[in-house]
Design a protein around this motif. Structure first.
Motif, PDB file in Angstrom:
ATOM      1  N   VAL A  80       0.868  -1.270  -0.069  1.00  0.00           N
ATOM      2  CA  VAL A  80      -0.058   0.044   0.047  1.00  0.00           C
ATOM      3  C   VAL A  80       0.861   1.279  -0.051  1.00  0.00           C
ATOM      4  O   VAL A  80       0.668   2.266  -0.695  1.00  0.00           O
ATOM      5  CB  VAL A  80      -0.972  -0.085   1.057  1.00  0.00           C
ATOM      6  CG1 VAL A  80      -1.789   1.266   1.207  1.00  0.00           C
ATOM      7  CG2 VAL A  80      -1.945  -1.158   0.947  1.00  0.00           C
ATOM      8  N   VAL A 103       1.826   2.055  -3.284  1.00  0.00           N
ATOM      9  CA  VAL A 103       0.831   2.926  -4.301  1.00  0.00           C
ATOM     10  C   VAL A 103       0.891   4.247  -3.741  1.00  0.00           C
ATOM     11  O   VAL A 103       0.656   4.907  -4.772  1.00  0.00           O
ATOM     12  CB  VAL A 103      -0.550   1.950  -4.008  1.00  0.00           C
ATOM     13  CG1 VAL A 103      -1.612   2.760  -4.509  1.00  0.00           C
ATOM     14  CG2 VAL A 103      -0.602   0.623  -4.485  1.00  0.00           C
ATOM     15  N   PHE A 104       0.635   4.537  -2.652  1.00  0.00           N
ATOM     16  CA  PHE A 104       0.664   5.848  -2.122  1.00  0.00           C
ATOM     17  C   PHE A 104       1.790   6.707  -2.774  1.00  0.00           C
ATOM     18  O   PHE A 104       1.668   7.755  -3.120  1.00  0.00           O
ATOM     19  CB  PHE A 104       0.611   5.769  -0.602  1.00  0.00           C
ATOM     20  CG  PHE A 104      -0.623   5.648   0.220  1.00  0.00           C
ATOM     21  CD1 PHE A 104      -1.423   4.972  -0.507  1.00  0.00           C
ATOM     22  CD2 PHE A 104      -0.603   6.500   1.418  1.00  0.00           C
ATOM     23  CE1 PHE A 104      -2.919   4.865   0.395  1.00  0.00           C
ATOM     24  CE2 PHE A 104      -1.930   6.320   1.942  1.00  0.00           C
ATOM     25  CZ  PHE A 104      -2.861   5.614   1.576  1.00  0.00           C
ATOM     26  N   VAL A 111       1.344   7.123  -6.717  1.00  0.00           N
ATOM     27  CA  VAL A 111       0.236   7.999  -7.021  1.00  0.00           C
ATOM     28  C   VAL A 111       0.357   9.323  -6.623  1.00  0.00           C
ATOM     29  O   VAL A 111       0.149  10.606  -7.200  1.00  0.00           O
ATOM     30  CB  VAL A 111      -1.124   7.599  -6.307  1.00  0.00           C
ATOM     31  CG1 VAL A 111      -2.128   8.473  -6.415  1.00  0.00           C
ATOM     32  CG2 VAL A 111      -1.528   6.208  -7.118  1.00  0.00           C
ATOM     33  N   PHE A 147      -2.740   9.922   3.582  1.00  0.00           N
ATOM     34  CA  PHE A 147      -2.907  10.070   2.051  1.00  0.00           C
ATOM     35  C   PHE A 147      -3.504  11.762   1.836  1.00  0.00           C
ATOM     36  O   PHE A 147      -2.824  12.249   1.184  1.00  0.00           O
ATOM     37  CB  PHE A 147      -3.887   9.152   1.708  1.00  0.00           C
ATOM     38  CG  PHE A 147      -4.497   9.312   0.159  1.00  0.00           C
ATOM     39  CD1 PHE A 147      -3.515   9.005  -0.721  1.00  0.00           C
ATOM     40  CD2 PHE A 147      -5.579  10.043  -0.075  1.00  0.00           C
ATOM     41  CE1 PHE A 147      -3.769   9.286  -2.023  1.00  0.00           C
ATOM     42  CE2 PHE A 147      -5.705  10.274  -1.464  1.00  0.00           C
ATOM     43  CZ  PHE A 147      -4.733  10.066  -2.383  1.00  0.00           C
ATOM     44  N   GLY A 172      -3.207  13.883  -0.914  1.00  0.00           N
ATOM     45  CA  GLY A 172      -4.137  13.479  -1.752  1.00  0.00           C
ATOM     46  C   GLY A 172      -5.423  14.078  -1.849  1.00  0.00           C
ATOM     47  O   GLY A 172      -5.931  14.887  -0.805  1.00  0.00           O
ATOM     48  N   VAL A 229      -5.376   5.297  -6.421  1.00  0.00           N
ATOM     49  CA  VAL A 229      -5.222   4.559  -5.231  1.00  0.00           C
ATOM     50  C   VAL A 229      -6.164   3.157  -4.999  1.00  0.00           C
ATOM     51  O   VAL A 229      -5.794   2.220  -5.111  1.00  0.00           O
ATOM     52  CB  VAL A 229      -5.141   5.133  -4.007  1.00  0.00           C
ATOM     53  CG1 VAL A 229      -4.928   4.164  -2.704  1.00  0.00           C
ATOM     54  CG2 VAL A 229      -3.887   6.255  -3.913  1.00  0.00           C
TER      55      VAL A 229
END
Length: 72
Positions: free
Chosen positions: A6, A9-10, A13, A25, A30, A38
Motif C-alpha cells: 500500500v 501505491v501511495f 500516486v 494520504f 491526496g 489508489v
C-alpha cells in the motif's frame, strides 16, 4: 495486501519519495481524484474493491492494508 504494498501505491500516486505506515494520504497531498487511482491500484493488486469512504476511514497505508486484509 501488506503495508509495504500500500505504501508503494501511495508513493507512486502521490509522487512522494517517502511514505511510512502512518503517512496520511490526504495530509500528504491526496485528493478525491488521486484517491480513485489508489483504490483502482489496490483493486488490481489485491482483488478487493474499496470505496472512497474506506480511504477516508483508513487514510494511512497501515490502516488501509488492515482494511484490505479484513475484506479479502
Amino acid at each position: 495486501m501488506n503495508v509495504d504494498a500500500v505504501s508503494v501505491v501511495f508513493r507512486e500516486v502521490l509522487e512522494v519519495p517517502e511514505i511510512s505506515a502512518d503517512s496520511d494520504f490526504f495530509v500528504m497531498g491526496g485528493d478525491s481524484l488521486l484517491a480513485t487511482r489508489v483504490l483502482s491500484a489496490i483493486a488490481r493488486a489485491s482483488g478487493v474493491e474499496l470505496e472512497f469512504d474506506d480511504l477516508l476511514d483508513a487514510p494511512t497505508p497501515g490502516a488501509l492494508a488492515a482494511k484490505v486484509r479484513g475484506m479479502a
